[in-house]
Design a protein around this motif. Structure first.
Motif, mmCIF file in Angstrom:
data_model
loop_
_atom_site.group_PDB
_atom_site.id
_atom_site.type_symbol
_atom_site.label_atom_id
_atom_site.label_comp_id
_atom_site.label_asym_id
_atom_site.label_seq_id
_atom_site.Cartn_x
_atom_site.Cartn_y
_atom_site.Cartn_z
ATOM 1 N N LYS A 1 -9.101 -0.903 -69.959
ATOM 2 C CA LYS A 1 -8.812 -0.031 -71.099
ATOM 3 C C LYS A 1 -7.605 0.872 -70.860
ATOM 4 O O LYS A 1 -6.892 1.228 -71.796
ATOM 5 C CB LYS A 1 -10.039 0.822 -71.416
ATOM 6 N N TYR A 2 -7.363 1.234 -69.583
ATOM 7 C CA TYR A 2 -6.309 2.214 -69.306
ATOM 8 C C TYR A 2 -5.209 1.672 -68.407
ATOM 9 O O TYR A 2 -4.303 2.409 -68.012
ATOM 10 C CB TYR A 2 -6.918 3.481 -68.707
ATOM 11 N N GLY A 3 -5.281 0.400 -68.028
ATOM 12 C CA GLY A 3 -4.174 -0.255 -67.349
ATOM 13 C C GLY A 3 -3.955 0.131 -65.912
ATOM 14 O O GLY A 3 -2.854 -0.053 -65.376
ATOM 15 N N VAL A 4 -4.973 0.658 -65.213
ATOM 16 C CA VAL A 4 -4.817 0.979 -63.791
ATOM 17 C C VAL A 4 -4.774 -0.324 -62.990
ATOM 18 O O VAL A 4 -5.563 -1.245 -63.231
ATOM 19 C CB VAL A 4 -5.967 1.871 -63.296
ATOM 20 N N ASP A 5 -3.844 -0.414 -62.054
ATOM 21 C CA ASP A 5 -3.688 -1.611 -61.231
ATOM 22 C C ASP A 5 -4.980 -1.882 -60.451
ATOM 23 O O ASP A 5 -5.396 -1.062 -59.624
ATOM 24 C CB ASP A 5 -2.525 -1.408 -60.259
ATOM 25 N N PRO A 6 -5.640 -3.033 -60.677
ATOM 26 C CA PRO A 6 -6.913 -3.306 -59.993
ATOM 27 C C PRO A 6 -6.777 -3.431 -58.485
ATOM 28 O O PRO A 6 -7.765 -3.278 -57.761
ATOM 29 C CB PRO A 6 -7.372 -4.633 -60.623
ATOM 30 N N LYS A 7 -5.557 -3.697 -57.988
ATOM 31 C CA LYS A 7 -5.360 -3.800 -56.542
ATOM 32 C C LYS A 7 -5.578 -2.453 -55.849
ATOM 33 O O LYS A 7 -5.802 -2.407 -54.633
ATOM 34 C CB LYS A 7 -3.956 -4.317 -56.240
ATOM 35 N N ARG A 8 -5.486 -1.384 -56.615
ATOM 36 C CA ARG A 8 -5.676 -0.048 -56.048
ATOM 37 C C ARG A 8 -7.137 0.405 -56.120
ATOM 38 O O ARG A 8 -7.479 1.465 -55.573
ATOM 39 C CB ARG A 8 -4.810 0.968 -56.790
ATOM 40 N N LEU A 9 -7.989 -0.353 -56.798
ATOM 41 C CA LEU A 9 -9.343 0.089 -57.092
ATOM 42 C C LEU A 9 -10.375 -0.611 -56.208
ATOM 43 O O LEU A 9 -10.254 -1.788 -55.903
ATOM 44 C CB LEU A 9 -9.680 -0.193 -58.564
ATOM 45 N N THR A 10 -11.393 0.158 -55.807
ATOM 46 C CA THR A 10 -12.538 -0.386 -55.078
ATOM 47 C C THR A 10 -13.804 0.211 -55.688
ATOM 48 O O THR A 10 -13.853 1.414 -55.956
ATOM 49 C CB THR A 10 -12.488 -0.028 -53.582
ATOM 50 N N ALA A 11 -14.824 -0.631 -55.912
ATOM 51 C CA ALA A 11 -16.105 -0.158 -56.455
ATOM 52 C C ALA A 11 -17.169 -0.248 -55.385
ATOM 53 O O ALA A 11 -17.256 -1.237 -54.652
ATOM 54 C CB ALA A 11 -16.500 -0.992 -57.673
ATOM 55 N N GLY A 12 -17.981 0.792 -55.274
ATOM 56 C CA GLY A 12 -19.070 0.793 -54.296
ATOM 57 C C GLY A 12 -20.225 1.653 -54.772
ATOM 58 O O GLY A 12 -20.061 2.531 -55.619
ATOM 59 N N GLY A 13 -21.410 1.397 -54.244
ATOM 60 C CA GLY A 13 -22.586 2.188 -54.606
ATOM 61 C C GLY A 13 -23.332 2.647 -53.371
ATOM 62 O O GLY A 13 -23.423 1.913 -52.382
ATOM 63 N N ARG A 14 -23.863 3.875 -53.413
ATOM 64 C CA ARG A 14 -24.613 4.412 -52.278
ATOM 65 C C ARG A 14 -26.064 4.720 -52.646
ATOM 66 O O ARG A 14 -26.800 5.342 -51.877
ATOM 67 C CB ARG A 14 -23.923 5.667 -51.742
ATOM 68 N N GLY A 15 -26.463 4.286 -53.849
ATOM 69 C CA GLY A 15 -27.848 4.477 -54.257
ATOM 70 C C GLY A 15 -28.259 5.937 -54.193
ATOM 71 O O GLY A 15 -27.533 6.829 -54.613
ATOM 72 N N GLU A 16 -29.440 6.174 -53.623
ATOM 73 C CA GLU A 16 -29.987 7.532 -53.523
ATOM 74 C C GLU A 16 -29.720 8.159 -52.153
ATOM 75 O O GLU A 16 -30.216 9.247 -51.862
ATOM 76 C CB GLU A 16 -31.500 7.474 -53.750
ATOM 77 N N TYR A 17 -28.900 7.492 -51.329
ATOM 78 C CA TYR A 17 -28.821 7.850 -49.910
ATOM 79 C C TYR A 17 -27.637 8.753 -49.549
ATOM 80 O O TYR A 17 -27.322 8.906 -48.376
ATOM 81 C CB TYR A 17 -28.805 6.575 -49.071
ATOM 82 N N ASN A 18 -27.008 9.333 -50.548
ATOM 83 C CA ASN A 18 -25.911 10.282 -50.285
ATOM 84 C C ASN A 18 -26.076 11.514 -51.176
ATOM 85 O O ASN A 18 -25.191 11.865 -51.947
ATOM 86 C CB ASN A 18 -24.562 9.604 -50.556
ATOM 87 N N PRO A 19 -27.244 12.181 -51.086
ATOM 88 C CA PRO A 19 -27.514 13.306 -51.996
ATOM 89 C C PRO A 19 -26.696 14.544 -51.637
ATOM 90 O O PRO A 19 -26.401 14.789 -50.466
ATOM 91 C CB PRO A 19 -29.010 13.563 -51.795
ATOM 92 N N LEU A 20 -26.356 15.310 -52.659
ATOM 93 C CA LEU A 20 -25.714 16.606 -52.444
ATOM 94 C C LEU A 20 -26.755 17.694 -52.242
ATOM 95 O O LEU A 20 -26.529 18.657 -51.516
ATOM 96 C CB LEU A 20 -24.838 16.963 -53.643
ATOM 97 N N GLN A 21 -27.900 17.545 -52.920
ATOM 98 C CA GLN A 21 -28.965 18.532 -52.846
ATOM 99 C C GLN A 21 -30.301 17.811 -52.750
ATOM 100 O O GLN A 21 -30.391 16.591 -52.907
ATOM 101 C CB GLN A 21 -28.937 19.455 -54.077
ATOM 102 N N SER A 22 -31.361 18.590 -52.524
ATOM 103 C CA SER A 22 -32.701 18.017 -52.481
ATOM 104 C C SER A 22 -33.083 17.495 -53.868
ATOM 105 O O SER A 22 -32.741 18.086 -54.899
ATOM 106 C CB SER A 22 -33.708 19.082 -52.032
ATOM 107 N N ASN A 23 -33.821 16.396 -53.891
ATOM 108 C CA ASN A 23 -34.305 15.845 -55.146
ATOM 109 C C ASN A 23 -35.611 16.486 -55.607
ATOM 110 O O ASN A 23 -36.246 16.001 -56.548
ATOM 111 C CB ASN A 23 -34.510 14.328 -55.001
#
Length: 283
Positions: free
Chosen positions: A227-249
């Motif tokens: 949609k915004y034309g960002v070069d995909p070579k510069r992009l990386t997608a990743g997920g950390r699930g629930e294992y990188n919390p900032l605060q207590s749940n």
């Protein structure tokens, strides 16, 4: 006479009943308005508390970095003192020792210049992004610079449909501003990182929070690309699930802060290493 009296009493009761209904409706309307205002105030307070927490974390990180710099300075001084001692014991020429010290100082200045350049670029990038966001957007977007890396944290409810990884309509304007910043700074790579709270989820094509965090990050990457034309070579997608919390749940506010997607903007590693160059050889 009795009939007239009855009609008067009936009319009085009807008028009284109408007045009571109007008063009741007015009270109900006022109560609804006050309830809405109270909810808005609570949401605004929660956003401000989250911002305060974020700033406190950033201040703590900066203090830690300062302490690390002090330790490095102390270690360098100890190393120089040891070199002087060894020179005295082994009759090493003063000229050679001075050359070694000068080379070390030159390398340290070079590292400081590289770090200053990186910090300046990050500061400009952060200021440009912050200025482009509205006050409402800043309630749901947190921008920080930690150790030379720019972190843009976005709340899940501003990006996705509830319990989904589909981008909602609200996200368009904010993502377009972030995409412009990413496009303007071509020497940076971009990692999109999904994070969730610890509430289990299991839906069609979504087995758990790992899936959800990865799918959400992938959705943002594809939105920036398609949609915004960002070069995909510069992009990386990743997920950390629930294992990188900032605060207590354990609290709703904690869960709200943990449900986020981070856009992490970093200098390209190969170019950064070229800037640093190789350390001077020890003679």
């Amino acid at each position: 006479m009795k009939k007239s009296l009855f009609m008067v009493l009936t009319a009085g009761l009807l008028l009284s009943s109408c007045a009571s209904k109007k008063a009741l409706q007015a009270c109900q309307d006022e109560n609804k308005s006050l309830t809405t205002n109270l909810q808005n105030a609570r949401e605004d307070l929660a956003g401000k508390n989250a911002r305060i927490t974020s700033l406190e974390e950033q201040l703590a990180a900066q203090r830690h970095a300062l302490e690390e710099q002090k330790k490095q300075t102390t270690n360098l001084q100890a190393s120089l003192d040891k070199s002087l001692s060894n020179a005295s014991q082994n009759n090493v020429s003063i000229e050679k020792l001075v050359d070694q010290i000068n080379e070390s100082n030159q390398y340290i200045r070079h590292l400081v210049e590289v770090k200053s350049k990186s910090d300046s670029l990050n500061l400009v990038l952060t200021n440009n992004l912050t200025r482009s966001l509205s006050k409402e957007e800043l309630k749901e977007v947190d921008v920080q610079v930690l150790k030379g890396v720019v972190y843009i944290s976005l709340a899940d409810n501003m990006l996705y449909k509830s319990g989904s990884y589909e981008i909602n309509d609200r996200a368009a304007e904010t993502l377009s501003k972030i995409a412009k910043i990413i496009t303007d700074y071509k020497d940076y790579d971009v990692l999109i990182e999904g994070n969730t709270d610890d509430v289990p989820i299991k839906r069609e094509n979504i087995r758990n929070n790992w899936d959800l965090s990865c799918l959400r990050a992938s959705s943002v990457v594809q939105e920036l690309q398609n949609k915004y034309g960002v070069d995909p070579k510069r992009l990386t997608a990743g997920g950390r699930g629930e294992y990188n919390p900032l605060q207590s749940n354990d609290t709703e506010l904690g869960k709200q802060r943990n449900r986020r997607t981070q856009i992490i903007i970093t200098p390209k590693l190969d170019e950064f290493m070229e800037l640093i160059g190789e350390a001077p050889e020890t003679k």
